[in-house]
Design a protein around this motif. Sequence first.
Motif, PDB file in Angstrom:
ATOM      1  N   UNK A 191       0.846  -1.192   0.000  1.00 29.08           N
ATOM      2  CA  UNK A 191       0.000   0.000   0.000  1.00 29.08           C
ATOM      3  C   UNK A 191       0.880   1.239   0.000  1.00 29.08           C
ATOM      4  N   UNK A 192       0.323   2.322  -0.526  1.00 31.15           N
ATOM      5  CA  UNK A 192       1.032   3.602  -0.560  1.00 31.15           C
ATOM      6  C   UNK A 192       0.023   4.712  -0.265  1.00 31.15           C
ATOM      7  N   UNK A 193       0.514   5.859   0.201  1.00 26.71           N
ATOM      8  CA  UNK A 193      -0.412   6.932   0.587  1.00 26.71           C
ATOM      9  C   UNK A 193      -1.120   7.599  -0.593  1.00 26.71           C
ATOM     10  N   UNK A 194      -0.508   7.525  -1.786  1.00 24.28           N
ATOM     11  CA  UNK A 194      -1.112   8.200  -2.939  1.00 24.28           C
ATOM     12  C   UNK A 194      -0.555   7.635  -4.242  1.00 24.28           C
ATOM     13  N   UNK A 195      -1.171   8.062  -5.335  1.00 22.97           N
ATOM     14  CA  UNK A 195      -0.811   7.589  -6.662  1.00 22.97           C
ATOM     15  C   UNK A 195       0.623   7.964  -7.039  1.00 22.97           C
TER      16      UNK A 195
ATOM     17  N   UNK B 214       3.399   5.239  -8.071  1.00 21.22           N
ATOM     18  CA  UNK B 214       4.020   5.252  -9.411  1.00 21.22           C
ATOM     19  C   UNK B 214       5.539   5.321  -9.316  1.00 21.22           C
ATOM     20  N   UNK B 215       6.047   6.114  -8.389  1.00 21.35           N
ATOM     21  CA  UNK B 215       7.502   6.240  -8.221  1.00 21.35           C
ATOM     22  C   UNK B 215       8.109   4.889  -7.803  1.00 21.35           C
ATOM     23  N   UNK B 216       7.485   4.239  -6.838  1.00 20.53           N
ATOM     24  CA  UNK B 216       7.981   2.931  -6.387  1.00 20.53           C
ATOM     25  C   UNK B 216       7.827   1.899  -7.493  1.00 20.53           C
TER      26      UNK B 216
ATOM     27  N   UNK C  91      12.448   3.186  -0.235  1.00 20.42           N
ATOM     28  CA  UNK C  91      11.824   4.217  -1.059  1.00 20.42           C
ATOM     29  C   UNK C  91      10.392   4.567  -0.646  1.00 20.42           C
ATOM     30  N   UNK C  92       9.953   4.035   0.461  1.00 18.32           N
ATOM     31  CA  UNK C  92       8.579   4.229   0.919  1.00 18.32           C
ATOM     32  C   UNK C  92       8.538   5.238   2.063  1.00 18.32           C
ATOM     33  N   UNK C  93       7.525   6.114   2.085  1.00 20.84           N
ATOM     34  CA  UNK C  93       7.481   7.130   3.142  1.00 20.84           C
ATOM     35  C   UNK C  93       6.983   6.629   4.499  1.00 20.84           C
ATOM     36  N   UNK C  94       6.324   5.463   4.541  1.00 20.57           N
ATOM     37  CA  UNK C  94       5.789   4.990   5.817  1.00 20.57           C
ATOM     38  C   UNK C  94       6.902   4.477   6.726  1.00 20.57           C
ATOM     39  N   UNK C  95       6.723   4.665   8.021  1.00 19.22           N
ATOM     40  CA  UNK C  95       7.657   4.140   9.018  1.00 19.22           C
ATOM     41  C   UNK C  95       7.702   2.612   8.933  1.00 19.22           C
ATOM     42  N   UNK C  96       6.540   1.993   8.788  1.00 19.03           N
ATOM     43  CA  UNK C  96       6.423   0.539   8.602  1.00 19.03           C
ATOM     44  C   UNK C  96       5.535   0.320   7.384  1.00 19.03           C
TER      45      UNK C  96
ATOM     46  N   UNK D 253       5.696  -6.345 -13.637  1.00 16.67           N
ATOM     47  CA  UNK D 253       4.532  -5.478 -13.800  1.00 16.67           C
ATOM     48  C   UNK D 253       4.011  -5.089 -12.427  1.00 16.67           C
ATOM     49  N   UNK D 254       3.553  -3.861 -12.324  1.00 16.78           N
ATOM     50  CA  UNK D 254       2.918  -3.395 -11.090  1.00 16.78           C
ATOM     51  C   UNK D 254       1.576  -2.774 -11.467  1.00 16.78           C
ATOM     52  N   UNK D 255       0.508  -3.341 -10.947  1.00 15.30           N
ATOM     53  CA  UNK D 255      -0.813  -2.743 -11.115  1.00 15.30           C
ATOM     54  C   UNK D 255      -1.053  -1.835  -9.919  1.00 15.30           C
TER      55      UNK D 255
END
Length: 157
Positions: free
Chosen positions: A59-63, A67-69, A125-130, A81-83
């Motif tokens: 999961x990510x906080x936003x589109x 997309x960056x990840x 590369x993810x902004x979440x702490x976990x 592939x990443x959907x």
Amino acid sequence: MSLRKSSLLCSRLCFLSAATATLSSLFPFVAASVCPASTSSTSSRMEYEPGTHSVAYVTAPNDETAKKIARGLVENKLAACVNIIPQITSIYEWKDKIEEDSEVLMMIKTRTSIIEELTKYVRENHPYEVCEVITLPIQSGNPPYLKWLGEAVKEKN
């Protein structure tokens, strides 16, 4: 249409059997998707070793973040592939408080042998702490798609 393009089209229409039950419960419209029948003959179908590939959910906080990840995973050959599935709602407990957030879900197709490297990339590369990185092995699927997946993401040395 090239094999890659038809494989990508099929990936958007079909969810692999390992992920179908999970996604069907989360997204009822997915169960109605139908993958076009393979035109290859029985003799040209490859033998697939169940579990060779996996689907990772992140999961990510936003589109924009997703997309960056996703682009980095594909460019670094960590995913074929990443959907990116928009507009999910996550309800969870964090630091003794019930939270509710809008997020996006990445469904990442990769080789099982490189999940550790994929997880490391996501964490860096993810902004979440976990951040969430969970995987399920792919037991079966469209043979040409699985062949393409194996060609796009090479076996770990």
